[in-house]
Scaffold this motif. Structure first.
Motif, PDB file in Angstrom:
ATOM      1  N   THR A  31       0.853  -1.184   0.000  1.00 15.17           N
ATOM      2  CA  THR A  31       0.000   0.000   0.000  1.00 15.17           C
ATOM      3  C   THR A  31       0.889   1.234   0.000  1.00 15.17           C
ATOM      4  OG1 THR A  31      -1.836   1.100   1.170  1.00 15.17           O
ATOM      5  CG2 THR A  31      -0.145   0.092   2.525  1.00 15.17           C
ATOM      6  N   GLY A  35      -1.138   8.050   4.868  1.00 16.23           N
ATOM      7  CA  GLY A  35      -2.125   7.584   5.834  1.00 16.23           C
ATOM      8  C   GLY A  35      -1.639   7.791   7.254  1.00 16.23           C
ATOM      9  N   THR A  36      -2.327   7.163   8.203  1.00 12.49           N
ATOM     10  CA  THR A  36      -2.021   7.270   9.628  1.00 12.49           C
ATOM     11  C   THR A  36      -1.607   5.901  10.145  1.00 12.49           C
ATOM     12  OG1 THR A  36      -3.596   9.073   9.867  1.00 12.49           O
ATOM     13  CG2 THR A  36      -2.939   7.941  11.888  1.00 12.49           C
ATOM     14  N   TRP A  37      -0.459   5.851  10.820  1.00 16.79           N
ATOM     15  CA  TRP A  37       0.141   4.615  11.299  1.00 16.79           C
ATOM     16  C   TRP A  37       0.397   4.725  12.794  1.00 16.79           C
ATOM     17  CZ3 TRP A  37       1.176   0.927   7.472  1.00 16.79           C
ATOM     18  CH2 TRP A  37       1.126   1.385   6.140  1.00 16.79           C
ATOM     19  N   SER A  69       1.955  10.099  10.547  1.00 24.77           N
ATOM     20  CA  SER A  69       1.046  10.336   9.429  1.00 24.77           C
ATOM     21  C   SER A  69       1.855  10.899   8.273  1.00 24.77           C
ATOM     22  CB  SER A  69      -0.058  11.334   9.802  1.00 24.77           C
ATOM     23  OG  SER A  69      -1.087  10.700  10.514  1.00 24.77           O
ATOM     24  N   ILE A 149       6.491  -1.789   3.362  1.00 27.23           N
ATOM     25  CA  ILE A 149       5.130  -2.044   3.838  1.00 27.23           C
ATOM     26  C   ILE A 149       4.760  -3.445   3.375  1.00 27.23           C
ATOM     27  CG2 ILE A 149       2.716  -1.330   3.762  1.00 27.23           C
ATOM     28  CD1 ILE A 149       3.754   1.504   3.073  1.00 27.23           C
ATOM     29  N   TYR A 175       1.254   0.077  12.283  1.00 34.47           N
ATOM     30  CA  TYR A 175       0.092  -0.540  11.660  1.00 34.47           C
ATOM     31  C   TYR A 175      -0.839   0.537  11.130  1.00 34.47           C
ATOM     32  CZ  TYR A 175       2.172  -4.316  14.210  1.00 34.47           C
ATOM     33  OH  TYR A 175       3.080  -5.228  14.680  1.00 34.47           O
ATOM     34  N   LEU A 176      -1.393   0.299   9.964  1.00 41.14           N
ATOM     35  CA  LEU A 176      -2.230   1.292   9.302  1.00 41.14           C
ATOM     36  C   LEU A 176      -3.564   1.445  10.028  1.00 41.14           C
ATOM     37  CD1 LEU A 176      -2.407   3.178   6.815  1.00 41.14           C
ATOM     38  CD2 LEU A 176      -3.528   1.288   5.615  1.00 41.14           C
ATOM     39  N   THR A 179      -6.193   5.223   5.780  1.00 33.58           N
ATOM     40  CA  THR A 179      -5.487   5.621   4.559  1.00 33.58           C
ATOM     41  C   THR A 179      -5.429   7.138   4.424  1.00 33.58           C
ATOM     42  OG1 THR A 179      -7.523   5.398   3.280  1.00 33.58           O
ATOM     43  CG2 THR A 179      -6.029   3.497   3.323  1.00 33.58           C
TER      44      THR A 179
END
Length: 196
Positions: A31, A35-37, A69, A149, A175-176, A179
């Motif tokens: 991916t 996004g935010t992780w 992010s 990833i 971890y995602l 998105t």
């Protein structure tokens, strides 16, 4: 003190460029990085629920960890909440909470450079120090030697971001969560002209 990471960065960049550019494909990155992780328990998340730069305050998460992010227009944000133990004085645990944002760049050699906007800050709580609780500026350029990833086969199959420090050591996997990047506004958010 900052000379060693800079030398390591130059070495990593020159050795990787001699090998050619990294090709990012589905086998390497399942991916996009946008996004935010979040690490571990996923309680440390970037955005307005973590930091209020104008007031230089934090909302403490339930557990320690780190959140990142990345936006598709080159902005990043980091939220960190950590404890450091002291083996000789077990009651002198140091707590650190960090917020920083700025611009990131994905280099052709597989590295990521994070350059702060200049308004980052951290709160340090050190019960055995002369000053036990203080806020200070936090604006360090960071370099990750490479990243990938992959699908987290042990945690449900979702995307897992693995970053590797300038020396190649892996950091805690992320971890995602979304998105979409969960970020504060992409501008300078704290007056840094005064000493904090």
């Amino acid at each position: 003190m900052l000379i060693f990471p800079f030398i390591a960065l130059l070495f990593a960049a020159s050795s990787a460029s001699a090998q050619g550019n990294v090709e990012y494909n589905a086998a390497h990155n399942v991916t996009p990085i946008t996004g935010t992780w979040s690490s571990g328990s996923k309680h440390v998340v970037t955005g307005p629920g973590f930091a209020n730069p104008a007031q230089e305050t934090f909302t403490y998460p339930k557990t320690t960890g780190v959140g990142y992010s990345f936006s598709d227009d080159g902005w990043y944000e980091i939220a960190r909440y950590r404890f450091a133990s002291n083996a000789s004085e077990p009651n002198c645990i140091i707590g650190t909470v960090v917020w920083v944002h700025g611009h990131y760049e994905l280099l052709g050699n597989g590295s990521i450079i994070l350059t702060p906007a200049g308004d980052g800050y951290q709160q340090v709580q050190a019960p055995c120090a002369a000053t036990s609780n203080f806020i200070q500026n936090y604006n360090y350029t960071e370099m990750f030697q490479h990243w990938q990833i992959v699908s987290d086969v042990n945690g449900g199959g979702g995307p897992k971001l693995q970053l590797f420090q300038f020396d190649g050591a892996p950091v805690a996997p992320l971890y995602l969560l979304s998105t979409e990047p969960n970020m504060l506004p992409k501008q300078v958010l704290r007056n840094v002209s005064a000493t904090s």
